[in-house]
Design a protein around this motif. Structure first.
Motif, PDB file in Angstrom:
ATOM      1  N   LEU A 168      23.705  -8.665  -7.223  1.00  0.00           N
ATOM      2  CA  LEU A 168      25.165  -8.660  -7.082  1.00  0.00           C
ATOM      3  C   LEU A 168      25.725 -10.066  -6.909  1.00  0.00           C
ATOM      4  CD1 LEU A 168      25.594  -5.581  -4.711  1.00  0.00           C
ATOM      5  CD2 LEU A 168      26.093  -5.670  -7.161  1.00  0.00           C
ATOM      6  N   THR A 169      25.038 -10.899  -6.117  1.00  0.00           N
ATOM      7  CA  THR A 169      25.557 -12.247  -5.856  1.00  0.00           C
ATOM      8  C   THR A 169      25.258 -13.201  -7.001  1.00  0.00           C
ATOM      9  OG1 THR A 169      23.551 -12.779  -4.578  1.00  0.00           O
ATOM     10  CG2 THR A 169      25.458 -11.968  -3.350  1.00  0.00           C
ATOM     11  N   ALA A 170      24.052 -13.135  -7.543  1.00  0.00           N
ATOM     12  CA  ALA A 170      23.677 -14.068  -8.615  1.00  0.00           C
ATOM     13  C   ALA A 170      24.496 -13.846  -9.872  1.00  0.00           C
ATOM     14  CB  ALA A 170      22.182 -13.937  -8.922  1.00  0.00           C
ATOM     15  N   GLU A 171      24.935 -12.606 -10.094  1.00  0.00           N
ATOM     16  CA  GLU A 171      25.697 -12.287 -11.308  1.00  0.00           C
ATOM     17  C   GLU A 171      27.198 -12.375 -11.079  1.00  0.00           C
ATOM     18  OE1 GLU A 171      24.113  -8.497 -12.558  1.00  0.00           O
ATOM     19  OE2 GLU A 171      22.067  -9.278 -12.549  1.00  0.00           O
ATOM     20  N   GLY A 172      27.591 -12.848  -9.898  1.00  0.00           N
ATOM     21  CA  GLY A 172      29.001 -13.140  -9.652  1.00  0.00           C
ATOM     22  C   GLY A 172      29.864 -11.968  -9.249  1.00  0.00           C
ATOM     23  N   HIS A 173      29.266 -10.850  -8.906  1.00  0.00           N
ATOM     24  CA  HIS A 173      30.062  -9.678  -8.524  1.00  0.00           C
ATOM     25  C   HIS A 173      30.432  -9.682  -7.044  1.00  0.00           C
ATOM     26  CE1 HIS A 173      29.369  -7.861 -12.446  1.00  0.00           C
ATOM     27  NE2 HIS A 173      28.099  -8.175 -12.315  1.00  0.00           N
ATOM     28  N   LEU A 174      29.660 -10.389  -6.243  1.00  0.00           N
ATOM     29  CA  LEU A 174      29.879 -10.396  -4.798  1.00  0.00           C
ATOM     30  C   LEU A 174      29.479 -11.759  -4.243  1.00  0.00           C
ATOM     31  CD1 LEU A 174      30.501  -8.787  -2.162  1.00  0.00           C
ATOM     32  CD2 LEU A 174      28.078  -8.159  -2.118  1.00  0.00           C
TER      33      LEU A 174
ATOM     34  N   LEU B 255       0.816  -1.215   0.000  1.00  0.00           N
ATOM     35  CA  LEU B 255       0.000   0.000   0.000  1.00  0.00           C
ATOM     36  C   LEU B 255       0.851   1.268   0.000  1.00  0.00           C
ATOM     37  CD1 LEU B 255      -2.776  -1.056   2.552  1.00  0.00           C
ATOM     38  CD2 LEU B 255      -2.842  -1.151   0.054  1.00  0.00           C
ATOM     39  N   HIS B 256       2.171   1.115   0.178  1.00  0.00           N
ATOM     40  CA  HIS B 256       3.090   2.251   0.078  1.00  0.00           C
ATOM     41  C   HIS B 256       3.904   2.068  -1.189  1.00  0.00           C
ATOM     42  CE1 HIS B 256       6.366   5.056   0.951  1.00  0.00           C
ATOM     43  NE2 HIS B 256       5.593   5.574   1.894  1.00  0.00           N
ATOM     44  N   PRO B 257       4.193   3.138  -1.924  1.00  0.00           N
ATOM     45  CA  PRO B 257       4.934   2.981  -3.180  1.00  0.00           C
ATOM     46  C   PRO B 257       6.364   2.490  -3.011  1.00  0.00           C
ATOM     47  CG  PRO B 257       4.598   5.311  -2.660  1.00  0.00           C
ATOM     48  CD  PRO B 257       3.739   4.529  -1.719  1.00  0.00           C
ATOM     49  N   PHE B 258       6.909   2.553  -1.795  1.00  0.00           N
ATOM     50  CA  PHE B 258       8.283   2.097  -1.597  1.00  0.00           C
ATOM     51  C   PHE B 258       8.381   0.601  -1.859  1.00  0.00           C
ATOM     52  CE2 PHE B 258      12.086   0.799   0.644  1.00  0.00           C
ATOM     53  CZ  PHE B 258      12.957   1.837   0.375  1.00  0.00           C
ATOM     54  N   ASP B 259       9.412   0.190  -2.569  1.00  0.00           N
ATOM     55  CA  ASP B 259       9.658  -1.226  -2.830  1.00  0.00           C
ATOM     56  C   ASP B 259      10.343  -1.823  -1.608  1.00  0.00           C
ATOM     57  OD1 ASP B 259      10.335  -3.734  -3.710  1.00  0.00           O
ATOM     58  OD2 ASP B 259      11.804  -3.053  -5.197  1.00  0.00           O
ATOM     59  N   SER B 260       9.558  -2.466  -0.743  1.00  0.00           N
ATOM     60  CA  SER B 260      10.092  -2.935   0.531  1.00  0.00           C
ATOM     61  C   SER B 260      10.918  -4.211   0.407  1.00  0.00           C
ATOM     62  CB  SER B 260       8.956  -3.158   1.528  1.00  0.00           C
ATOM     63  OG  SER B 260       8.071  -4.152   1.053  1.00  0.00           O
ATOM     64  N   SER B 261      11.087  -4.711  -0.800  1.00  0.00           N
ATOM     65  CA  SER B 261      12.013  -5.832  -1.029  1.00  0.00           C
ATOM     66  C   SER B 261      13.234  -5.379  -1.824  1.00  0.00           C
ATOM     67  CB  SER B 261      11.298  -6.981  -1.767  1.00  0.00           C
ATOM     68  OG  SER B 261      10.881  -6.558  -3.058  1.00  0.00           O
ATOM     69  N   LYS B 262      13.383  -4.058  -1.972  1.00  0.00           N
ATOM     70  CA  LYS B 262      14.478  -3.481  -2.774  1.00  0.00           C
ATOM     71  C   LYS B 262      15.846  -3.944  -2.296  1.00  0.00           C
ATOM     72  CE  LYS B 262      15.865   0.885  -2.076  1.00  0.00           C
ATOM     73  NZ  LYS B 262      15.906   2.361  -2.132  1.00  0.00           N
ATOM     74  N   TRP B 263      16.021  -3.951  -0.977  1.00  0.00           N
ATOM     75  CA  TRP B 263      17.341  -4.225  -0.426  1.00  0.00           C
ATOM     76  C   TRP B 263      17.810  -5.646  -0.768  1.00  0.00           C
ATOM     77  CZ3 TRP B 263      13.310  -2.559   3.060  1.00  0.00           C
ATOM     78  CH2 TRP B 263      13.224  -1.165   3.163  1.00  0.00           C
ATOM     79  N   GLY B 264      16.916  -6.594  -0.611  1.00  0.00           N
ATOM     80  CA  GLY B 264      17.263  -7.975  -0.935  1.00  0.00           C
ATOM     81  C   GLY B 264      17.503  -8.176  -2.415  1.00  0.00           C
ATOM     82  N   ARG B 265      16.742  -7.492  -3.242  1.00  0.00           N
ATOM     83  CA  ARG B 265      16.905  -7.627  -4.697  1.00  0.00           C
ATOM     84  C   ARG B 265      18.248  -7.063  -5.145  1.00  0.00           C
ATOM     85  NH1 ARG B 265      13.136  -4.457  -7.055  1.00  0.00           N
ATOM     86  NH2 ARG B 265      13.419  -5.473  -9.058  1.00  0.00           N
ATOM     87  N   ILE B 266      18.706  -5.975  -4.524  1.00  0.00           N
ATOM     88  CA  ILE B 266      20.032  -5.431  -4.852  1.00  0.00           C
ATOM     89  C   ILE B 266      21.098  -6.497  -4.613  1.00  0.00           C
ATOM     90  CG2 ILE B 266      21.793  -3.745  -4.170  1.00  0.00           C
ATOM     91  CD1 ILE B 266      19.419  -1.894  -3.323  1.00  0.00           C
ATOM     92  N   CYS B 267      21.055  -7.108  -3.414  1.00  0.00           N
ATOM     93  CA  CYS B 267      22.068  -8.116  -3.086  1.00  0.00           C
ATOM     94  C   CYS B 267      21.971  -9.339  -3.981  1.00  0.00           C
ATOM     95  CB  CYS B 267      21.952  -8.516  -1.617  1.00  0.00           C
ATOM     96  SG  CYS B 267      22.934  -7.456  -0.549  1.00  0.00           S
ATOM     97  N   ARG B 268      20.754  -9.735  -4.320  1.00  0.00           N
ATOM     98  CA  ARG B 268      20.614 -10.906  -5.198  1.00  0.00           C
ATOM     99  C   ARG B 268      21.194 -10.630  -6.580  1.00  0.00           C
ATOM    100  NH1 ARG B 268      15.951 -11.505  -2.135  1.00  0.00           N
ATOM    101  NH2 ARG B 268      14.600 -10.415  -3.616  1.00  0.00           N
TER     102      ARG B 268
ATOM    103  N   VAL C 262      19.082  -0.555 -10.731  1.00  0.00           N
ATOM    104  CA  VAL C 262      19.952   0.606 -10.954  1.00  0.00           C
ATOM    105  C   VAL C 262      21.023   0.688  -9.870  1.00  0.00           C
ATOM    106  CG1 VAL C 262      20.027   3.130 -11.076  1.00  0.00           C
ATOM    107  CG2 VAL C 262      18.190   1.882 -12.218  1.00  0.00           C
ATOM    108  N   ILE C 263      20.652   0.458  -8.613  1.00  0.00           N
ATOM    109  CA  ILE C 263      21.632   0.493  -7.522  1.00  0.00           C
ATOM    110  C   ILE C 263      22.677  -0.593  -7.714  1.00  0.00           C
ATOM    111  CG2 ILE C 263      21.966   0.200  -5.041  1.00  0.00           C
ATOM    112  CD1 ILE C 263      19.076   1.359  -4.727  1.00  0.00           C
ATOM    113  N   ALA C 264      22.229  -1.798  -8.056  1.00  0.00           N
ATOM    114  CA  ALA C 264      23.176  -2.888  -8.303  1.00  0.00           C
ATOM    115  C   ALA C 264      24.119  -2.536  -9.452  1.00  0.00           C
ATOM    116  CB  ALA C 264      22.423  -4.185  -8.608  1.00  0.00           C
ATOM    117  N   ASP C 265      23.558  -1.987 -10.529  1.00  0.00           N
ATOM    118  CA  ASP C 265      24.400  -1.601 -11.673  1.00  0.00           C
ATOM    119  C   ASP C 265      25.404  -0.523 -11.278  1.00  0.00           C
ATOM    120  OD1 ASP C 265      23.147  -3.393 -13.356  1.00  0.00           O
ATOM    121  OD2 ASP C 265      21.822  -1.908 -14.283  1.00  0.00           O
ATOM    122  N   SER C 266      24.985   0.390 -10.421  1.00  0.00           N
ATOM    123  CA  SER C 266      25.896   1.441  -9.978  1.00  0.00           C
ATOM    124  C   SER C 266      27.037   0.864  -9.148  1.00  0.00           C
ATOM    125  CB  SER C 266      25.131   2.486  -9.166  1.00  0.00           C
ATOM    126  OG  SER C 266      25.998   3.497  -8.726  1.00  0.00           O
ATOM    127  N   ILE C 267      26.719  -0.072  -8.241  1.00  0.00           N
ATOM    128  CA  ILE C 267      27.762  -0.699  -7.426  1.00  0.00           C
ATOM    129  C   ILE C 267      28.720  -1.489  -8.311  1.00  0.00           C
ATOM    130  CG2 ILE C 267      28.162  -2.458  -5.651  1.00  0.00           C
ATOM    131  CD1 ILE C 267      25.525  -1.499  -4.340  1.00  0.00           C
TER     132      ILE C 267
END
Length: 319
Positions: A69-75, A54-67, A298-303
Motif C-alpha cells: 500500500l505504501t510503496a505503490e503510493g496508496h497510503l 514450520l506453520h503454513p501461515f505467512d507470518s510476515s503477511k501483515w507487513g507485506r500488505i502495508c508495504r 490480494v488483501i492490498a489489492d482489495s483495500i
C-alpha cells in the motif's frame, strides 16, 4: 414452580471489575484526523528463529500488505496508526487468569499455534517473539473499533483470531481479540448491538462460544464446514460490524480447501463494505486467516479497490 416476577439480576462484581478494567485501559487513545483509520505495527510480523516457517501461515503477511500500500503510493506511511500492546489487565477483560497463566508454558503455546518445536523454546523467548506480536494485534483490533465509530470504517492489518475464546486458544489464535474489541466497544463506545460477519474459511468457534448467549451480538459466519469445527436470525440493526476477512478461502490455500479467486475476494470485501456504507453502519475489518504468500497481495489489492470505489478513503483528504 418458578416465579416469573423475580427481580432482574444487577451487575455482578465480575461485571464491575471488567468495566473498571476497560475504563482504565490505555488502548483507546485519540487519533488526529491527519491519520488514516488503518492500524498496523511492524511488531505484528513474527520472526521466530525460522520456526515460524514450520506453520503454513505467512507470518510476515501483515507487513507485506502495508508495504504494498505504501510503496505503490496508496497510503502514506506516516498516516498509519501504531497501536499499543494489550496489557495483562486488558486481556483479563475477557480471559481468565488461569488461561493467561497457561501461556507461560511453551508446551501450551506450541499446541495453540500448532508448531511443536515451540515446546523446546524458553518461554521468555516465546513471549517476546510470538505472543508480543499477537498482543500488539489485539491492541490494534480494540483501537480499530473506536476508529470505525469515529470515521465510519477502519482496518486493522492483523487480528481476527476467531478460534480463541475466553478460556481456550487454538488454530494459531492465542488471544480473543474479536471478543475483546466488542466488550470494549460496549463500555467505551456506548453501543449495544454488534454484528460479526466472519467470512474466513474456518468457523469462528471462539467468538461464537463467547457470545453464544449474548443477544447483543449477531453472528453471520460462512465457512467450509468440512474443515473446522457450525447462525443468525431475523432483524438486527447493528451499531458496529466486525468483519473477519480471512483470505484462506483463496484457491490453493493449504488449509482452506475452497477455490475462490483473487478477484472473488476483492468482490467479497467490496460487497461487505458496500452493505455497511448503504446501511450507514461503521465497519471494522480484520485480516484473519490466509496461508499463502499471495494473501498479502490480494488483501492490498482489495483495500486499493475499496479506496477506488470510494468505500474507504486512504488519501490525505481524510479529515
Amino acid at each position: 414452580m418458578s416465579s416469573s416476577s423475580a427481580a432482574p439480576k444487577g451487575p455482578t462484581a465480575a461485571d464491575a471489575l471488567r468495566r473498571n478494567r476497560i475504563l482504565s485501559s490505555k488502548l483507546y487513545f485519540d487519533v488526529p484526523g491527519s491519520k488514516a483509520p488503518v492500524v498496523y505495527s511492524a511488531a505484528y510480523d513474527i520472526a521466530f528463529l525460522g520456526i515460524e516457517k514450520l506453520h503454513p501461515f505467512d507470518s510476515s503477511k501483515w507487513g507485506r500488505i502495508c508495504r504494498f500500500l505504501t510503496a505503490e503510493g496508496h497510503l502514506e506511511k506516516n498516516r498509519v496508526i501504531e497501536p499499543l500492546e494489550a496489557s495483562k489487565e486488558d486481556l483479563l477483560v475477557v480471559h481468565t487468569d488461569s488461561y493467561l497463566n497457561s501461556l507461560k508454558s511453551s508446551f501450551r503455546v506450541a499446541a495453540i499455534v500448532e508448531v511443536p518445536p515451540v515446546t523446546l523454546i524458553p518461554n521468555w523467548v516465546v513471549q517476546q517473539k510470538l505472543l508480543y506480536p499477537f498482543r500488539k494485534q489485539v491492541g490494534g483490533s480494540i483501537l480499530s473499533a473506536k476508529l470505525a465509530l469515529e470515521r465510519g470504517w477502519a482496518v486493522n492489518v492483523g487480528g481476527g483470531f476467531h478460534h480463541c475464546s475466553a478460556e481456550e486458544g487454538g488454530g494459531f489464535c492465542a488471544y480473543a481479540d474479536i471478543t475483546l474489541c466488542i466488550q470494549f466497544a460496549f463500555v467505551r463506545l456506548n453501543i449495544s448491538r454488534v454484528m460479526i460477519i466472519d467470512l474466513d474459511a474456518h468457523q469462528g468457534n471462539g467468538h461464537e462460544k463467547d457470545f453464544a448467549n449474548d443477544g447483543r451480538v449477531y453472528i453471520l459466519d460462512m465457512y467450509n464446514a468440512g474443515i473446522y469445527p457450525f447462525v443468525a436470525e431475523s432483524r438486527f440493526q447493528p451499531q458496529l460490524i466486525v468483519y473477519n476477512a480471512g483470505t484462506d478461502i483463496l484457491d490453493g490455500d493449504p488449509l482452506g480447501n475452497l477455490n475462490i479467486s483473487p478477484e472473488g475476494v476483492v468482490i467479497r470485501d467490496e460487497k461487505v463494505f458496500r452493505f455497511a456504507k448503504d446501511q450507514n453502519i461503521p465497519l471494522l475489518m480484520l485480516t484473519s486467516g490466509g496461508y499463502m504468500k499471495l494473501s498479502a497481495r490480494v488483501i492490498a489489492d482489495s483495500i486499493i479497490n475499496l479506496s477506488q470505489k470510494n468505500l474507504i478513503q486512504l488519501g490525505s483528504q481524510l479529515g
